[in-house]
Design a protein around this motif. Structure first.
Motif, PDB file in Angstrom:
ATOM      1  N   PHE A  58       0.670  -1.138  -0.321  1.00 36.63           N
ATOM      2  CA  PHE A  58       0.182   0.073   0.143  1.00 36.63           C
ATOM      3  C   PHE A  58       1.248   0.911  -0.041  1.00 36.63           C
ATOM      4  O   PHE A  58       1.727   1.136   0.917  1.00 36.63           O
ATOM      5  CB  PHE A  58      -0.757   0.191   1.683  1.00 36.63           C
ATOM      6  N   SER A  59       0.697   2.070  -0.434  1.00 37.29           N
ATOM      7  CA  SER A  59       0.855   3.422  -0.511  1.00 37.29           C
ATOM      8  C   SER A  59      -0.323   4.702  -0.308  1.00 37.29           C
ATOM      9  O   SER A  59      -0.986   4.753  -0.995  1.00 37.29           O
ATOM     10  CB  SER A  59       1.629   3.615  -1.964  1.00 37.29           C
ATOM     11  N   VAL A  60       0.249   5.708   0.537  1.00 37.55           N
ATOM     12  CA  VAL A  60      -0.226   6.613   1.218  1.00 37.55           C
ATOM     13  C   VAL A  60      -0.846   7.088  -0.286  1.00 37.55           C
ATOM     14  O   VAL A  60      -0.241   7.563  -1.013  1.00 37.55           O
ATOM     15  CB  VAL A  60       0.398   7.572   1.911  1.00 37.55           C
ATOM     16  N   ARG A  61      -1.957   8.124  -0.421  1.00 32.83           N
ATOM     17  CA  ARG A  61      -2.573   8.807  -2.234  1.00 32.83           C
ATOM     18  C   ARG A  61      -2.505   7.909  -3.214  1.00 32.83           C
ATOM     19  O   ARG A  61      -3.063   8.517  -3.941  1.00 32.83           O
ATOM     20  CB  ARG A  61      -1.485  10.050  -1.883  1.00 32.83           C
ATOM     21  N   LYS A  62      -2.778   6.293  -2.737  1.00 32.23           N
ATOM     22  CA  LYS A  62      -2.895   5.287  -3.817  1.00 32.23           C
ATOM     23  C   LYS A  62      -4.343   4.914  -3.347  1.00 32.23           C
ATOM     24  O   LYS A  62      -4.269   4.524  -1.807  1.00 32.23           O
ATOM     25  CB  LYS A  62      -2.348   4.972  -4.211  1.00 32.23           C
ATOM     26  N   ALA A  63      -4.750   4.508  -4.362  1.00 37.06           N
ATOM     27  CA  ALA A  63      -5.916   3.462  -4.240  1.00 37.06           C
ATOM     28  C   ALA A  63      -5.219   1.723  -4.705  1.00 37.06           C
ATOM     29  O   ALA A  63      -4.692   1.255  -5.313  1.00 37.06           O
ATOM     30  CB  ALA A  63      -6.773   3.992  -5.179  1.00 37.06           C
ATOM     31  N   ALA A  64      -6.525   0.976  -4.241  1.00 35.18           N
ATOM     32  CA  ALA A  64      -6.137   0.052  -3.722  1.00 35.18           C
ATOM     33  C   ALA A  64      -7.785  -1.414  -4.200  1.00 35.18           C
ATOM     34  O   ALA A  64      -8.986  -0.400  -3.354  1.00 35.18           O
ATOM     35  CB  ALA A  64      -4.730  -1.252  -2.255  1.00 35.18           C
ATOM     36  N   LYS A  65      -7.179  -2.126  -4.738  1.00 35.74           N
ATOM     37  CA  LYS A  65      -8.551  -3.699  -4.584  1.00 35.74           C
ATOM     38  C   LYS A  65      -8.910  -4.024  -3.260  1.00 35.74           C
ATOM     39  O   LYS A  65      -7.971  -4.672  -2.786  1.00 35.74           O
ATOM     40  CB  LYS A  65      -8.575  -4.301  -5.803  1.00 35.74           C
ATOM     41  N   VAL A  66      -9.777  -4.203  -2.569  1.00 39.15           N
ATOM     42  CA  VAL A  66     -10.072  -5.331  -1.974  1.00 39.15           C
ATOM     43  C   VAL A  66     -11.098  -5.581  -1.680  1.00 39.15           C
ATOM     44  O   VAL A  66     -12.078  -4.916  -2.624  1.00 39.15           O
ATOM     45  CB  VAL A  66     -10.404  -4.070  -0.621  1.00 39.15           C
ATOM     46  N   ALA A  67     -11.249  -6.997  -1.379  1.00 39.92           N
ATOM     47  CA  ALA A  67     -12.989  -7.986  -1.296  1.00 39.92           C
ATOM     48  C   ALA A  67     -12.456  -8.304   0.094  1.00 39.92           C
ATOM     49  O   ALA A  67     -12.032  -8.595   0.984  1.00 39.92           O
ATOM     50  CB  ALA A  67     -12.706  -8.783  -2.059  1.00 39.92           C
ATOM     51  N   LEU A  73     -17.350 -22.557   0.867  1.00 36.52           N
ATOM     52  CA  LEU A  73     -18.427 -22.171   1.867  1.00 36.52           C
ATOM     53  C   LEU A  73     -18.593 -20.997   2.474  1.00 36.52           C
ATOM     54  O   LEU A  73     -18.660 -20.870   3.972  1.00 36.52           O
ATOM     55  CB  LEU A  73     -19.548 -23.210   2.401  1.00 36.52           C
ATOM     56  N   LYS A  74     -18.971 -19.752   2.153  1.00 39.35           N
ATOM     57  CA  LYS A  74     -19.017 -18.686   3.020  1.00 39.35           C
ATOM     58  C   LYS A  74     -19.545 -17.582   2.312  1.00 39.35           C
ATOM     59  O   LYS A  74     -19.826 -17.710   0.957  1.00 39.35           O
ATOM     60  CB  LYS A  74     -17.543 -18.538   2.673  1.00 39.35           C
ATOM     61  N   SER A  75     -19.873 -16.210   2.614  1.00 39.50           N
ATOM     62  CA  SER A  75     -20.197 -15.120   2.510  1.00 39.50           C
ATOM     63  C   SER A  75     -19.063 -14.116   1.829  1.00 39.50           C
ATOM     64  O   SER A  75     -17.924 -14.338   2.660  1.00 39.50           O
ATOM     65  CB  SER A  75     -20.940 -14.138   3.449  1.00 39.50           C
ATOM     66  N   PHE A  76     -18.995 -13.298   0.805  1.00 37.48           N
ATOM     67  CA  PHE A  76     -18.406 -12.767   0.242  1.00 37.48           C
ATOM     68  C   PHE A  76     -18.892 -11.662  -0.630  1.00 37.48           C
ATOM     69  O   PHE A  76     -19.866 -11.159  -1.598  1.00 37.48           O
ATOM     70  CB  PHE A  76     -17.410 -13.069  -0.652  1.00 37.48           C
ATOM     71  N   SER A  77     -17.769 -10.654  -0.751  1.00 34.96           N
ATOM     72  CA  SER A  77     -18.372  -9.627  -1.389  1.00 34.96           C
ATOM     73  C   SER A  77     -18.241  -9.364  -3.152  1.00 34.96           C
ATOM     74  O   SER A  77     -17.196  -9.694  -3.003  1.00 34.96           O
ATOM     75  CB  SER A  77     -17.594  -7.339  -0.456  1.00 34.96           C
ATOM     76  N   LYS A  78     -19.088  -9.422  -3.764  1.00 29.48           N
ATOM     77  CA  LYS A  78     -19.111  -9.900  -4.882  1.00 29.48           C
ATOM     78  C   LYS A  78     -18.176  -9.043  -5.518  1.00 29.48           C
ATOM     79  O   LYS A  78     -17.582  -9.415  -6.905  1.00 29.48           O
ATOM     80  CB  LYS A  78     -20.688 -10.291  -5.606  1.00 29.48           C
ATOM     81  N   GLY A  79     -18.340  -8.382  -5.615  1.00 33.27           N
ATOM     82  CA  GLY A  79     -16.980  -7.058  -6.456  1.00 33.27           C
ATOM     83  C   GLY A  79     -15.703  -7.028  -5.247  1.00 33.27           C
ATOM     84  O   GLY A  79     -15.963  -7.056  -4.223  1.00 33.27           O
ATOM     85  N   TRP A  80     -14.926  -6.280  -6.451  1.00 30.27           N
ATOM     86  CA  TRP A  80     -13.566  -5.967  -5.522  1.00 30.27           C
ATOM     87  C   TRP A  80     -14.172  -3.886  -5.187  1.00 30.27           C
ATOM     88  O   TRP A  80     -14.632  -3.503  -5.833  1.00 30.27           O
ATOM     89  CB  TRP A  80     -12.229  -5.529  -6.722  1.00 30.27           C
ATOM     90  N   GLN A  81     -14.039  -3.343  -4.534  1.00 32.08           N
ATOM     91  CA  GLN A  81     -13.996  -2.282  -3.470  1.00 32.08           C
ATOM     92  C   GLN A  81     -12.603  -1.561  -3.550  1.00 32.08           C
ATOM     93  O   GLN A  81     -11.687  -2.497  -3.456  1.00 32.08           O
ATOM     94  CB  GLN A  81     -14.754  -2.645  -2.185  1.00 32.08           C
ATOM     95  N   GLU A  82     -13.132  -0.408  -3.351  1.00 30.80           N
ATOM     96  CA  GLU A  82     -11.329   0.176  -3.395  1.00 30.80           C
ATOM     97  C   GLU A  82     -11.403   0.688  -2.459  1.00 30.80           C
ATOM     98  O   GLU A  82     -12.405   1.680  -1.445  1.00 30.80           O
ATOM     99  CB  GLU A  82     -11.836   1.505  -5.076  1.00 30.80           C
ATOM    100  N   LEU A  83     -10.451   0.415  -1.906  1.00 28.80           N
ATOM    101  CA  LEU A  83      -9.307   1.385  -0.792  1.00 28.80           C
ATOM    102  C   LEU A  83      -8.739   2.322  -1.361  1.00 28.80           C
ATOM    103  O   LEU A  83      -7.921   2.459  -1.836  1.00 28.80           O
ATOM    104  CB  LEU A  83      -8.680   0.421  -0.339  1.00 28.80           C
ATOM    105  N   SER A  84      -8.978   3.568  -0.408  1.00 30.93           N
ATOM    106  CA  SER A  84      -8.316   4.929  -1.136  1.00 30.93           C
ATOM    107  C   SER A  84      -7.382   5.416   0.056  1.00 30.93           C
ATOM    108  O   SER A  84      -7.956   5.933   0.977  1.00 30.93           O
ATOM    109  CB  SER A  84      -8.972   5.734  -1.939  1.00 30.93           C
ATOM    110  N   ILE A  85      -6.391   4.868   0.307  1.00 27.78           N
ATOM    111  CA  ILE A  85      -5.389   5.600   1.379  1.00 27.78           C
ATOM    112  C   ILE A  85      -5.331   6.815   1.202  1.00 27.78           C
ATOM    113  O   ILE A  85      -4.570   7.354   0.504  1.00 27.78           O
ATOM    114  CB  ILE A  85      -4.122   4.658   1.492  1.00 27.78           C
ATOM    115  N   GLN A  86      -5.154   7.673   2.461  1.00 25.27           N
ATOM    116  CA  GLN A  86      -5.201   8.945   2.546  1.00 25.27           C
ATOM    117  C   GLN A  86      -4.518   9.255   2.844  1.00 25.27           C
ATOM    118  O   GLN A  86      -3.152   8.940   3.620  1.00 25.27           O
ATOM    119  CB  GLN A  86      -6.416   9.269   3.142  1.00 25.27           C
TER     120      GLN A  86
END
Lengths: 347, 214
Positions: free
Chosen positions: B178-187, B201-214
Motif C-alpha cells: 500500500f502507498s499513501v494517496r494511492k488506491a488499492a482493491k479489496v474484497a 462455503l462462505k459469504s463474500f463481497s461480490k466485487g472488488w471494492q476500492e480502498l483509497s489510502i488518505q
C-alpha cells in the motif's frame, strides 16, 4: 515417504487385507497396536484408526452406517460429521492415583471426568438374538484404502491422494486445512479430526512399514492369525486367492460404492438350536439377511463355499481353502511383507 | 472506502474495542453466498446443493492507517460465538480480507496462476493476535505466504464479531503493498461456523471494492 501422487483412476497396484471373522476373538490387539504406534499424541486420544466392534451393534462412531457419504450410481452422497459424543471422546483414567499415588489398595482404576455415553467398543458382546440362539461376532474396521476413495474426491484442495505404487490413501497434512469434507464423504466414518493441529487424520496403512516390507501393525500383531496382508495382483498370495479365486472375502457395505480394499471372511456361526435342543443345521444362527446387509448378496455364495470346504475337512479330505484359512505358517500371511520390524533401523 | 490517517499506535488500531474506531466512518458492504457450481469439489457441489450457504449478508468495514501500519476493522452480527468445533459438527467462525496481487484478479475463483490473490485470514480458534497470510492462484490453491506480517485481534460483543487486521503498509515479498494517496482493491469474506461454513462455503463481497489510502 509418499512417492507418487495419483488423484483419480486406477493405481498400478493395490494393497489389501483380509480379516477372518470366524477367527477374530475381539481381543483388540490390532486396535492397541495401531493406537500405540500412531495415535499416541495430544488430540489423538479419541482417534482409533483401527477398531473392533461387536456385530450386530451400533459401531464407532455410534450408528456410523446412518451418516451417509460414499456413492450411489457414481454420484457422491451427502454425509454428515459425527459428533464428539458419537465418537465417545478419549477417556481419562485415574492412573496416577492407582499406580503412583499410593492408593492402589484403596481405590480402583476408573474413568475420571465427564461421564461418557459412548466409546469405541461400547456395546461389546451384546449382539442380538434370544437365548439359546443369541449370536454376535467381531468386526475389525480401519480405513478401507478404497479404489474409489470418496475422501480423495471430496477434498477441494487436493490434499488427499491415492499412491499409484500401492493404492494407499494418504493426506498431505501441509495442504490440509481441516475442512473435513473427507470425513463427511467417507461412508465408513474412518476419518478423524485433530482438533489441536486442525487437520484430518486416518489410517495410513503403516506405509513406512510397508515400504520396508513389514506388514501393518494391526495385521502383524494379530494373535489369532486372523489377518492377511498383501497385494491384490499377487495372484498366488493368500489375499488375492481369498478375494478373487475363492471369493470368500468380501468388502464391508459394497453398496457404498467406494470399492473398499479391506475384505472380510463372513462368520459361518453355529447352527440354530431347535426347541428340543437339537441342532437345526438348515438354519444359521446369524441370519443371512443380517450378513447380506453388511456384505451384500455375495455373502451367500461365500458362506456356501466356506461350508462346503469345511465339510471336506470334517470328512478327512483336503481343502486348500481351509489350509489357507487355518494359516499354518504365520509369515505366509504377509509374504513378502513378512520382515521383522525389530531388524530395521527406523529413522 | 477511505483509509483514514490517524496518529495512533498500532496497538490501538489493532484493538477492536478502541474508542477511536467509533469516530471512523464505516461502510456497509453487502455479502452474498459463493456460487456452489464453482466449488472445486464434486462432493461439495452435490452434498451442499439446496443447503443455505453465506449466512452473513452484511459487513461493516472501517479502515485506518498511521503512516506505518494499515488496519481494517470488520464487524458483523453473529448470534453464535463459535470459537472452536463445538460438538464436532461445527466450525470456528472466520473472516478474510482479500487483495489482488496483479490488476483485477478473478475474485470469485480466488485468483489464477497469472493473477494471484493475497488473503489475510482470521479464524476464531487461532491464538489471539494471530492471522494467517495466504496466497491463492485459483480455487483450492491457498498456500501460506512466505512471511506473515499480519496480525488480527477480535472480540465477540453483544452478538457481533469485531475483528481488526493490521499489517505494515509496505512489505517485501509476495504480498500486497500500500502507498499513501494511492488506491488499492479489496474484497471480504465471512464464514459462519455454526452453519458449517468453511473453505469455499462462505459469504463474500461480490466485487472488488476500492480502498483509497488518505
Amino acid at each position: 515417504m509418499a512417492k507418487t501422487k495419483q488423484k483419480k483412476g486406477s493405481t498400478d497396484r493395490q494393497v489389501a487385507m483380509v480379516f477372518d471373522l470366524n477367527k477374530c476373538i475381539g481381543c483388540q490387539t490390532c486396535s492397541v497396536a495401531c493406537k500405540t504406534l500412531w495415535t499416541n499424541e495430544d488430540s489423538t486420544d479419541y482417534q482409533w484408526w483401527c477398531t473392533v466392534n461387536t456385530q450386530p451393534g451400533q459401531g464407532h462412531p455410534r450408528d456410523y452406517e446412518t451418516m451417509g457419504g460414499g456413492y450411489r450410481d457414481g454420484v457422491p452422497q451427502p454425509g454428515r460429521l459425527a459428533k464428539r459424543s458419537e465418537w465417545g471422546g478419549g477417556w481419562d483414567f485415574n492412573y496416577d492415583e492407582v499406580f503412583y499415588g499410593g492408593k492402589g489398595r484403596s481405590t480402583f482404576l476408573q474413568h475420571v471426568g465427564e461421564e461418557p455415553e459412548w466409546g469405541p467398543n461400547w456395546d461389546e458382546d451384546q449382539g442380538a438374538g434370544e437365548y439359546p440362539n443369541a449370536y454376535y461376532f467381531y468386526l475389525p474396521r480401519l480405513c478401507n484404502h478404497c479404489t474409489k476413495p470418496a475422501c480423495v474426491d471430496a477434498c477441494p484442495r487436493d490434499a488427499m491422494y491415492k499412491r499409484s505404487e500401492d493404492g494407499i490413501v494418504l493426506r498431505d497434512e501441509t495442504r490440509c486445512r481441516g475442512y473435513q469434507f473427507c470425513a463427511e464423504a467417507c461412508p465408513y466414518e474412518k476419518i478423524y479430526f485433530n482438533f489441536m493441529r486442525n487437520v484430518s487424520q486416518q489410517c495410513i496403512m503403516c506405509f513406512p512399514r510397508v515400504e520396508q516390507n513389514v506388514a501393518p501393525a494391526c495385521a502383524r500383531q494379530c494373535p489369532g492369525r486372523a489377518v492377511w496382508f498383501g497385494m491384490l495382483d499377487d495372484h498366488e498370495g493368500p489375499v488375492a486367492q481369498l478375494v478373487n479365486k475363492w471369493k470368500v472375502a468380501l468388502p464391508l457395505h459394497p453398496e457404498y460404492g467406494t470399492e473398499a480394499n479391506i475384505f472380510y471372511i463372513p462368520p459361518v456361526g453355529p447352527a440354530r438350536l431347535s426347541e428340543d435342543l437339537s441342532f437345526d443345521e438348515e438354519t444359521p444362527r446369524i441370519p443371512r439377511e443380517y450378513l447380506e446387509g453388511l456384505f451384500g448378496p455375495k455373502v451367500n455364495a461365500a458362506l456356501d463355499t466356506l461350508t462346503t470346504e469345511m465339510a471336506k475337512t470334517k470328512n478327512g479330505r483336503k481343502s486348500k481353502l481351509m489350509d489357507t484359512l487355518v494359516a499354518y505358517w504365520w509369515k505366509d500371511m504377509f509374504k513378502p511383507y513378512d520382515r521383522d520390524p525389530a531388524e530395521i533401523k527406523w529413522k | 472506502m477511505k483509509v483514514v490517517k490517524l496518529r495512533l499506535a498500532n496497538s490501538t488500531l489493532l484493538d477492536p474495542a478502541a474508542a477511536q474506531w467509533k469516530k471512523i466512518a464505516a461502510e456497509q458492504v453487502t455479502l452474498g453466498a459463493t456460487p456452489l457450481h464453482k466449488q472445486p469439489s464434486r462432493y461439495v457441489r452435490t452434498a451442499w446443493a439446496g443447503k443455505p450457504v453465506g449466512s452473513v449478508r452484511s459487513l461493516k468495514v472501517q479502515a485506518a492507517h498511521n503512516g506505518k501500519n494499515i488496519a481494517i476493522r470488520l464487524e458483523w452480527p453473529d448470534d453464535s460465538k463459535d470459537l472452536d468445533h463445538g460438538d464436532g459438527t461445527i466450525f470456528p467462525d472466520a473472516a478474510g480480507v482479500l487483495f489482488p496481487l496483479k490488476g483485477e484478479a478473478a475474485l470469485e475463483s480466488m485468483g489464477s496462476p497469472e493473477a494471484p490473490v493475497n488473503a489475510w485470514f482470521w479464524r476464531a480458534n487461532l491464538p489471539e493476535g494471530e492471522a494467517q497470510e495466504l496466497i491463492a492462484k485459483g480455487a483450492g490453491t491457498l498456500e501460506p505466504a512466505p512471511k506473515t506480517q499480519t496480525e488480527a485481534r477480535s472480540r465477540w460483543y453483544r452478538g457481533r464479531w469485531q475483528v481488526v487486521f493490521s499489517r505494515p503498509l509496505s512489505v517485501r515479498g509476495d504480498a500486497v503493498r500500500f502507498s499513501v494517496r494511492k488506491a488499492a482493491k479489496v474484497a471480504f469474506a465471512v464464514w459462519e461456523g455454526a452453519n458449517q461454513e468453511r473453505a469455499g462455503l462462505k459469504s463474500f463481497s461480490k466485487g472488488w471494492q476500492e480502498l483509497s489510502i488518505q
